[in-house]
Design a protein around this motif. Sequence first.
Motif, PDB file in Angstrom:
ATOM      1  N   GLY A  82       0.692  -1.345  -0.244  1.00  0.00           N
ATOM      2  CA  GLY A  82      -0.077  -0.733  -0.036  1.00  0.00           C
ATOM      3  C   GLY A  82       0.902   1.657   0.074  1.00  0.00           C
ATOM      4  N   ARG A  83       1.846   1.460  -0.374  1.00  0.00           N
ATOM      5  CA  ARG A  83       3.370   1.956  -0.282  1.00  0.00           C
ATOM      6  C   ARG A  83       2.557   2.900  -1.695  1.00  0.00           C
ATOM      7  NH1 ARG A  83       6.260  -1.391   2.652  1.00  0.00           N
ATOM      8  NH2 ARG A  83       7.243  -1.774   0.719  1.00  0.00           N
ATOM      9  N   LEU A  84       2.689   4.461  -0.991  1.00  0.00           N
ATOM     10  CA  LEU A  84       2.895   5.189  -2.559  1.00  0.00           C
ATOM     11  C   LEU A  84       3.922   5.244  -3.479  1.00  0.00           C
ATOM     12  CD1 LEU A  84       0.541   7.128  -4.525  1.00  0.00           C
ATOM     13  CD2 LEU A  84       1.301   9.341  -3.526  1.00  0.00           C
ATOM     14  N   LEU A  85       3.280   4.432  -4.509  1.00  0.00           N
ATOM     15  CA  LEU A  85       5.298   5.214  -5.284  1.00  0.00           C
ATOM     16  C   LEU A  85       5.265   5.954  -6.209  1.00  0.00           C
ATOM     17  CD1 LEU A  85       5.016   1.095  -6.203  1.00  0.00           C
ATOM     18  CD2 LEU A  85       6.099   2.135  -4.732  1.00  0.00           C
ATOM     19  N   VAL A  86       4.429   5.902  -7.385  1.00  0.00           N
ATOM     20  CA  VAL A  86       4.546   6.819  -8.144  1.00  0.00           C
ATOM     21  C   VAL A  86       2.840   8.214  -8.109  1.00  0.00           C
ATOM     22  CG1 VAL A  86       4.211   8.138 -10.600  1.00  0.00           C
ATOM     23  CG2 VAL A  86       5.508   6.190  -9.960  1.00  0.00           C
ATOM     24  N   HIS A  87       2.576   9.494  -7.780  1.00  0.00           N
ATOM     25  CA  HIS A  87       1.561   9.962  -8.066  1.00  0.00           C
ATOM     26  C   HIS A  87       1.560  11.142  -8.774  1.00  0.00           C
ATOM     27  CE1 HIS A  87      -2.326  12.156  -5.091  1.00  0.00           C
ATOM     28  NE2 HIS A  87      -2.574  11.833  -6.891  1.00  0.00           N
ATOM     29  N   HIS A  88       0.754  10.831  -9.865  1.00  0.00           N
ATOM     30  CA  HIS A  88       1.052  12.174 -11.200  1.00  0.00           C
ATOM     31  C   HIS A  88      -0.572  12.551 -11.145  1.00  0.00           C
ATOM     32  CE1 HIS A  88       1.057  14.170 -15.150  1.00  0.00           C
ATOM     33  NE2 HIS A  88      -0.034  12.820 -15.211  1.00  0.00           N
ATOM     34  N   LYS A  89      -0.292  14.093 -11.111  1.00  0.00           N
ATOM     35  CA  LYS A  89      -1.866  14.939 -10.910  1.00  0.00           C
ATOM     36  C   LYS A  89      -2.168  15.900 -11.976  1.00  0.00           C
ATOM     37  CE  LYS A  89      -3.799  16.057  -7.495  1.00  0.00           C
ATOM     38  NZ  LYS A  89      -3.794  17.256  -6.034  1.00  0.00           N
ATOM     39  N   PRO A  90      -2.723  15.569 -13.247  1.00  0.00           N
ATOM     40  CA  PRO A  90      -2.950  16.832 -14.113  1.00  0.00           C
ATOM     41  C   PRO A  90      -2.973  17.994 -13.427  1.00  0.00           C
ATOM     42  CG  PRO A  90      -4.693  15.586 -14.116  1.00  0.00           C
ATOM     43  CD  PRO A  90      -4.034  15.352 -12.796  1.00  0.00           C
ATOM     44  N   GLN A  91      -2.962  19.384 -13.721  1.00  0.00           N
ATOM     45  CA  GLN A  91      -2.960  20.634 -13.963  1.00  0.00           C
ATOM     46  C   GLN A  91      -4.749  20.998 -13.754  1.00  0.00           C
ATOM     47  OE1 GLN A  91      -1.064  22.970 -12.441  1.00  0.00           O
ATOM     48  NE2 GLN A  91       0.155  22.380 -12.890  1.00  0.00           N
ATOM     49  N   PRO A  92      -5.005  21.345 -12.658  1.00  0.00           N
ATOM     50  CA  PRO A  92      -7.109  21.210 -13.181  1.00  0.00           C
ATOM     51  C   PRO A  92      -7.479  21.904 -13.980  1.00  0.00           C
ATOM     52  CG  PRO A  92      -5.748  21.944 -10.759  1.00  0.00           C
ATOM     53  CD  PRO A  92      -4.879  21.781 -11.337  1.00  0.00           C
ATOM     54  N   GLY A  93      -8.372  20.770 -15.042  1.00  0.00           N
ATOM     55  CA  GLY A  93      -9.149  21.329 -15.861  1.00  0.00           C
ATOM     56  C   GLY A  93      -8.767  21.775 -17.120  1.00  0.00           C
TER      57      GLY A  93
END
Length: 380
Positions: A82-93
């Motif tokens: 359950g360890r987070l390895l990658v978290h990609h978040k796009p620019q809102p909208g």
Amino acid sequence: MRIAIAGGGLGGLTLARILHRHGIDPVVYEREASRSARGQGGSLDLHPESGQKALAEAGLAGRFRSAARPEGEEHRILDPAGRLLVHHKPQPGSFAGRPEIDRSVLRDLLLDSLPGDTVAWRHRLVAATPRPGGGFGLTFHDGQRADCDILVGADGARSVVRPLLTDVQPAYVSTVVELSISDADRCHPDLAELVGPGNLWCVGVNQILSAQRLGDGSIRVGISVHAEDRDLDGYRSKRTLREMFDGWNARLTALIEAADGGPRPHRIEAMPAGTRWAHQPGITLIGDAAHLMPPVGEGANQAMLDAAELAGALAANPAEPDSAIRAYEAAMFHRAEQVAEMSARVQAMMLSPTAADDIVRFFTLRPKPAGAPDASSLGG
């Protein structure tokens, strides 16, 4: 020029729409009874150079932007603990990347852009026979018949049209088990938070547990494993699936427990990269019928690009359709071979013993690099 398109999936409908814009009205023969006869699966990300380009050629870029979910590009990669390895978040909208859209929404968008009589529902093609003077005679499952001058096989992995051009058969490459969680925000808020607005991968040794948020608030869960001899019935119980993930974090395996109904396993197949055929007058293939690939996010995009390129060639040279088809095939063969080879490499990487390290390296070298696997594909 009477054009028959076998198959009313995304490729076939994109082809029909672009031809219609050029004043050419084909008939799409679709085996399903109606647009709502069955579910269309999860969501997909449309790539600027392929799926989005095709929608622009179809005059539907604006409608796509209204229906798409750029927030669906967000993805998280976890290990079995359950360890987070990658978290990609796009620019809102932002629509600068590869916004997600539910397959059912995209299909409806295409259907709504066509005249009502374009799609002939309840027409499952069972045979196509060359006519002495050119063109093809078509026979459907209920005995109905039709004729056409040009036949385009857009009828997927088990294409009826493909054997008229090549005897290449798809090969079994992996197994995917699908599950669904309805109304996740209300019924399973903890899982909704875990998955987020986009995609989640939980990457183990030779297996992946994935989850994808859809526009209706449901979560589509997918389990991907190597091709193996086990009968598909062996994947139809949640107990068996839980045992496959023994030792994994309980918060992750809760995705299996929370699913509505039973698991739905199916085999994933692919055609050899570089599949080609000798040109024949009045007939060609697009999408999975032409180049079935492992499901790593390219299938629908390539099918729609095939459609755009074939439609453009036919519209530019309506007096010489065979020349148009030859030109389309030459370009498609070259492009599809490269994409198929990349897809096979990505498939092997994702189901390898070192998948977690390889995928993290893949995404951290360059965020969402060209050719990056898309989590929306992992459920099939």
